[in-house]
Design a protein around this motif. Structure first.
Motif, PDB file in Angstrom:
ATOM      1  N   GLU A   3       0.837  -1.202   0.000  1.00 50.73           N
ATOM      2  CA  GLU A   3       0.000   0.000   0.000  1.00 50.73           C
ATOM      3  C   GLU A   3       0.878   1.260   0.000  1.00 50.73           C
ATOM      4  OE1 GLU A   3      -2.625   0.467   3.393  1.00 50.73           O
ATOM      5  OE2 GLU A   3      -4.087   1.496   2.134  1.00 50.73           O
ATOM      6  N   ASN A   4       1.922   1.235   0.825  1.00 50.65           N
ATOM      7  CA  ASN A   4       2.793   2.413   0.909  1.00 50.65           C
ATOM      8  C   ASN A   4       3.508   2.693  -0.409  1.00 50.65           C
ATOM      9  OD1 ASN A   4       2.041   3.089   3.448  1.00 50.65           O
ATOM     10  ND2 ASN A   4       3.758   2.029   4.458  1.00 50.65           N
ATOM     11  N   GLU A   5       3.889   1.629  -1.088  1.00 52.43           N
ATOM     12  CA  GLU A   5       4.554   1.824  -2.391  1.00 52.43           C
ATOM     13  C   GLU A   5       3.594   2.455  -3.396  1.00 52.43           C
ATOM     14  OE1 GLU A   5       7.824  -1.830  -2.184  1.00 52.43           O
ATOM     15  OE2 GLU A   5       5.849  -2.161  -3.078  1.00 52.43           O
ATOM     16  N   VAL A   6       2.360   1.968  -3.380  1.00 53.71           N
ATOM     17  CA  VAL A   6       1.359   2.511  -4.312  1.00 53.71           C
ATOM     18  C   VAL A   6       1.105   3.994  -4.001  1.00 53.71           C
ATOM     19  CG1 VAL A   6      -1.068   2.361  -5.018  1.00 53.71           C
ATOM     20  CG2 VAL A   6       0.258   0.274  -4.735  1.00 53.71           C
ATOM     21  N   ILE A   7       0.994   4.285  -2.701  1.00 54.57           N
ATOM     22  CA  ILE A   7       0.754   5.675  -2.284  1.00 54.57           C
ATOM     23  C   ILE A   7       1.900   6.589  -2.724  1.00 54.57           C
ATOM     24  CG2 ILE A   7       0.666   7.144  -0.205  1.00 54.57           C
ATOM     25  CD1 ILE A   7      -1.169   4.992   1.042  1.00 54.57           C
ATOM     26  N   LYS A   8       3.122   6.100  -2.555  1.00 57.74           N
ATOM     27  CA  LYS A   8       4.295   6.897  -2.954  1.00 57.74           C
ATOM     28  C   LYS A   8       4.273   7.140  -4.463  1.00 57.74           C
ATOM     29  CE  LYS A   8       8.395   8.804  -2.389  1.00 57.74           C
ATOM     30  NZ  LYS A   8       8.383   9.643  -3.546  1.00 57.74           N
ATOM     31  N   ARG A   9       3.872   6.132  -5.205  1.00 58.34           N
ATOM     32  CA  ARG A   9       3.845   6.306  -6.669  1.00 58.34           C
ATOM     33  C   ARG A   9       2.723   7.244  -7.115  1.00 58.34           C
ATOM     34  NH1 ARG A   9       6.255   0.815  -9.350  1.00 58.34           N
ATOM     35  NH2 ARG A   9       7.875   0.666  -7.782  1.00 58.34           N
ATOM     36  N   LEU A  10       1.643   7.259  -6.343  1.00 58.39           N
ATOM     37  CA  LEU A  10       0.577   8.223  -6.661  1.00 58.39           C
ATOM     38  C   LEU A  10       1.112   9.640  -6.471  1.00 58.39           C
ATOM     39  CD1 LEU A  10      -2.568   6.525  -5.089  1.00 58.39           C
ATOM     40  CD2 LEU A  10      -2.280   7.133  -7.496  1.00 58.39           C
ATOM     41  N   GLU A  11       1.848   9.820  -5.384  1.00 60.27           N
ATOM     42  CA  GLU A  11       2.480  11.135  -5.135  1.00 60.27           C
ATOM     43  C   GLU A  11       3.423  11.482  -6.299  1.00 60.27           C
ATOM     44  OE1 GLU A  11       4.669  11.433  -1.319  1.00 60.27           O
ATOM     45  OE2 GLU A  11       6.190  12.504  -2.488  1.00 60.27           O
ATOM     46  N   ASP A  12       4.271  10.510  -6.669  1.00 61.04           N
ATOM     47  CA  ASP A  12       5.221  10.736  -7.771  1.00 61.04           C
ATOM     48  C   ASP A  12       4.493  11.082  -9.072  1.00 61.04           C
ATOM     49  OD1 ASP A  12       7.219  10.072  -6.045  1.00 61.04           O
ATOM     50  OD2 ASP A  12       7.499   8.024  -6.799  1.00 61.04           O
ATOM     51  N   ALA A  13       3.362  10.406  -9.298  1.00 59.12           N
ATOM     52  CA  ALA A  13       2.611  10.633 -10.540  1.00 59.12           C
ATOM     53  C   ALA A  13       2.158  12.091 -10.625  1.00 59.12           C
ATOM     54  CB  ALA A  13       1.398   9.698 -10.591  1.00 59.12           C
ATOM     55  N   ILE A  14       1.726  12.653  -9.489  1.00 63.32           N
ATOM     56  CA  ILE A  14       1.292  14.059  -9.489  1.00 63.32           C
ATOM     57  C   ILE A  14       2.483  14.977  -9.720  1.00 63.32           C
ATOM     58  CG2 ILE A  14       0.249  15.906  -8.095  1.00 63.32           C
ATOM     59  CD1 ILE A  14      -1.791  13.786  -8.864  1.00 63.32           C
ATOM     60  N   VAL A  15       3.583  14.680  -9.018  1.00 57.38           N
ATOM     61  CA  VAL A  15       4.761  15.550  -9.100  1.00 57.38           C
ATOM     62  C   VAL A  15       5.370  15.527 -10.502  1.00 57.38           C
ATOM     63  CG1 VAL A  15       7.076  15.953  -8.146  1.00 57.38           C
ATOM     64  CG2 VAL A  15       5.213  15.306  -6.624  1.00 57.38           C
ATOM     65  N   SER A  16       5.246  14.379 -11.194  1.00 54.84           N
ATOM     66  CA  SER A  16       5.815  14.301 -12.547  1.00 54.84           C
ATOM     67  C   SER A  16       4.735  14.433 -13.629  1.00 54.84           C
ATOM     68  CB  SER A  16       6.586  12.980 -12.705  1.00 54.84           C
ATOM     69  OG  SER A  16       5.717  11.888 -12.433  1.00 54.84           O
ATOM     70  N   PHE A  17       3.520  14.817 -13.216  1.00 52.78           N
ATOM     71  CA  PHE A  17       2.374  14.998 -14.135  1.00 52.78           C
ATOM     72  C   PHE A  17       2.180  13.765 -15.012  1.00 52.78           C
ATOM     73  CE2 PHE A  17       5.365  18.693 -14.379  1.00 52.78           C
ATOM     74  CZ  PHE A  17       4.902  19.342 -13.242  1.00 52.78           C
ATOM     75  N   ASN A  18       2.338  12.603 -14.442  1.00 53.80           N
ATOM     76  CA  ASN A  18       2.297  11.361 -15.213  1.00 53.80           C
ATOM     77  C   ASN A  18       0.915  10.708 -15.067  1.00 53.80           C
ATOM     78  OD1 ASN A  18       2.607   8.786 -16.243  1.00 53.80           O
ATOM     79  ND2 ASN A  18       4.729   8.584 -15.534  1.00 53.80           N
ATOM     80  N   GLU A  19       0.042  11.047 -15.999  1.00 53.57           N
ATOM     81  CA  GLU A  19      -1.340  10.589 -15.917  1.00 53.57           C
ATOM     82  C   GLU A  19      -1.434   9.060 -16.001  1.00 53.57           C
ATOM     83  OE1 GLU A  19      -3.798  13.495 -17.980  1.00 53.57           O
ATOM     84  OE2 GLU A  19      -5.339  11.949 -18.161  1.00 53.57           O
ATOM     85  N   GLU A  20      -0.578   8.507 -16.869  1.00 54.04           N
ATOM     86  CA  GLU A  20      -0.607   7.052 -17.058  1.00 54.04           C
ATOM     87  C   GLU A  20      -0.281   6.338 -15.740  1.00 54.04           C
ATOM     88  OE1 GLU A  20       1.855   4.184 -19.886  1.00 54.04           O
ATOM     89  OE2 GLU A  20       1.371   6.132 -20.782  1.00 54.04           O
ATOM     90  N   LEU A  21       0.753   6.827 -15.055  1.00 52.70           N
ATOM     91  CA  LEU A  21       1.149   6.232 -13.765  1.00 52.70           C
ATOM     92  C   LEU A  21       0.031   6.420 -12.729  1.00 52.70           C
ATOM     93  CD1 LEU A  21       3.402   4.867 -12.065  1.00 52.70           C
ATOM     94  CD2 LEU A  21       4.247   7.158 -11.507  1.00 52.70           C
ATOM     95  N   ALA A  22      -0.587   7.609 -12.750  1.00 49.99           N
ATOM     96  CA  ALA A  22      -1.672   7.891 -11.790  1.00 49.99           C
ATOM     97  C   ALA A  22      -2.820   6.905 -11.990  1.00 49.99           C
ATOM     98  CB  ALA A  22      -2.159   9.320 -11.966  1.00 49.99           C
ATOM     99  N   LEU A  23      -3.166   6.663 -13.254  1.00 50.75           N
ATOM    100  CA  LEU A  23      -4.260   5.729 -13.552  1.00 50.75           C
ATOM    101  C   LEU A  23      -3.895   4.310 -13.144  1.00 50.75           C
ATOM    102  CD1 LEU A  23      -5.351   7.066 -17.058  1.00 50.75           C
ATOM    103  CD2 LEU A  23      -6.625   7.259 -14.928  1.00 50.75           C
ATOM    104  N   GLU A  24      -2.641   3.947 -13.445  1.00 46.36           N
ATOM    105  CA  GLU A  24      -2.192   2.592 -13.118  1.00 46.36           C
ATOM    106  C   GLU A  24      -2.227   2.371 -11.599  1.00 46.36           C
ATOM    107  OE1 GLU A  24       1.716   1.777 -14.719  1.00 46.36           O
ATOM    108  OE2 GLU A  24       1.834  -0.028 -13.469  1.00 46.36           O
ATOM    109  N   MET A  25      -1.736   3.367 -10.850  1.00 40.66           N
ATOM    110  CA  MET A  25      -1.676   3.214  -9.384  1.00 40.66           C
ATOM    111  C   MET A  25      -3.079   3.285  -8.757  1.00 40.66           C
ATOM    112  SD  MET A  25       1.251   2.411  -8.558  1.00 40.66           S
ATOM    113  CE  MET A  25       1.716   1.669 -10.108  1.00 40.66           C
ATOM    114  N   ALA A  26      -3.945   4.107  -9.322  1.00 45.90           N
ATOM    115  CA  ALA A  26      -5.324   4.146  -8.821  1.00 45.90           C
ATOM    116  C   ALA A  26      -5.951   2.759  -9.026  1.00 45.90           C
ATOM    117  CB  ALA A  26      -6.122   5.220  -9.555  1.00 45.90           C
ATOM    118  N   GLY A  27      -5.625   2.136 -10.145  1.00 44.77           N
ATOM    119  CA  GLY A  27      -6.095   0.772 -10.424  1.00 44.77           C
ATOM    120  C   GLY A  27      -5.560  -0.209  -9.397  1.00 44.77           C
ATOM    121  N   GLU A  28      -4.284  -0.027  -9.002  1.00 46.09           N
ATOM    122  CA  GLU A  28      -3.675  -0.902  -7.988  1.00 46.09           C
ATOM    123  C   GLU A  28      -4.398  -0.782  -6.647  1.00 46.09           C
ATOM    124  OE1 GLU A  28      -0.905  -3.102  -7.818  1.00 46.09           O
ATOM    125  OE2 GLU A  28      -1.143  -3.088  -9.988  1.00 46.09           O
ATOM    126  N   VAL A  29      -4.803   0.451  -6.304  1.00 44.60           N
ATOM    127  CA  VAL A  29      -5.513   0.677  -5.043  1.00 44.60           C
ATOM    128  C   VAL A  29      -6.764  -0.196  -5.035  1.00 44.60           C
ATOM    129  CG1 VAL A  29      -6.830   2.376  -3.687  1.00 44.60           C
ATOM    130  CG2 VAL A  29      -4.661   3.045  -4.736  1.00 44.60           C
TER     131      VAL A  29
END
Ligand code: B12
Length: 222
Positions: A3-29
């Motif tokens: 869970e913590n890894e997914v949360i960290k990547r969601l943060e990273d996705a916002i900071v790097s404006f990476n929509e694809e990563l944000a969608l992927e991690m939201a899917g992981e949640v």
């Protein structure tokens, strides 16, 4: 992924404006049944905070700010339905009129407050952004609201919260409504200085404080 890894990547996705990563991690949640509210709070919102700091330090500019907001909204499209489902059975707790004050178009925080309030059983009339003070007051009268919620993210729009309270006082109807204020620009000191009933630093606190205050108010009346 934990869970913590997914949360960290969601943060990273916002900071790097990476929509694809944000969608992927939201899917992981969702796939792993992780807590979506925690993912929003500790992942996506934390990312926005970092983006806000970078903007303030002129490391990034308005287009990037907009890209971060867009990335946030994309992830929310996946997480929001799941958060809504978490509401489950609810008893009607009260009626809230909520919006972002005049001159201010920030909506993300106000939308999260709306979502969690509805989940907790409140009927929320979301007036949107850049809302005129009279619209707050007239809607509150029309729907017989228990509370008026005013969001402000800009130092320059904070006064819009005070304006609503002043109009309520002038109209002799201040006591009818609990006035809640929040948003990045608001401090507890500001809230106190304008005579707001509730200041909340996040949506969870907003729900908890309003529920407690309404209980107290109703106990006094009965
Ligand atoms: C995303 C963003 C934008 C997006 C907004 C997209 C959208 N549709 O909302 C865009 C790109 C459009 C934008 C525009 C601007 N922005 Co802007 N933005 C941000 C940013 C990075 C994140 C805001 C956010 O959504 N945070 C996440 C949410 C969840 O947090 P929140 O709103 O605080 O909400 C939580 C609590 O406060 C509380 N809450 C919120 N509302 C309410 C209401 C009630 C009643 C209660 C009880 C609680 C409550 O609960 C929420 C959930 O937990 C912030 C930086 C930051 N860290 O805040 C800058 C920031 C707010 N923006 C800033 C600025 C300067 C601007 C612009 C003026 C830039 C420009 N030059 O044009 C414009 C303003 C346009 C306008 N007229 O409003 C500054 C404001 C500085 C100041 N103090 O005045 C900030 C702080 C960035 C910075 N550090 O300089 N922005």
């Amino acid at each position: 992924m934990t869970e913590n890894e997914v949360i960290k990547r969601l943060e990273d996705a916002i900071v790097s404006f990476n929509e694809e990563l944000a969608l992927e991690m939201a899917g992981e949640v969702i796939k792993n049944d992780y807590n979506p509210v925690k993912a929003v709070d500790e992942g996506l919102v934390k990312g926005l905070d970092i983006v806000g700091e970078k903007y303030e330090n002129e490391e990034i500019f308005l287009p990037e700010l907009m890209m971060a907001a867009k990335t946030f909204q994309a992830a929310m499209e996946i997480l929001e339905p799941v958060i809504k489902e978490m509401g489950g059975e609810r008893t009607m707790k009260g009626v809230v009129v909520l919006g972002t004050v005049k001159g201010d178009i920030h909506k993300i925080g106000k939308d999260i407050v709306t979502l969690l309030m509805r989940n907790a059983g409140y009927e929320v009339h979301d007036l949107g952004e850049d809302v005129d003070l009279f619209t707050f007051v007239e809607t509150a009268k029309k729907v017989n609201a228990d509370a008026i919620g005013l969001s402000a993210l800009l130092t320059s729009t904070l006064a819009g919260q005070k304006d609503v309270i002043d109009v309520l006082i002038e109209g002799g109807i201040r006591d009818r409504y609990m006035v809640m204020v929040g948003g990045g620009a608001v401090t507890p000191e500001w809230a106190e200085s304008i005579g707001a009933d509730i200041y909340a630093e996040n949506a969870q606190a907003a729900v908890r404080k309003l529920t407690d205050m309404l209980k107290e108010k109703r106990a006094e009346v009965s």
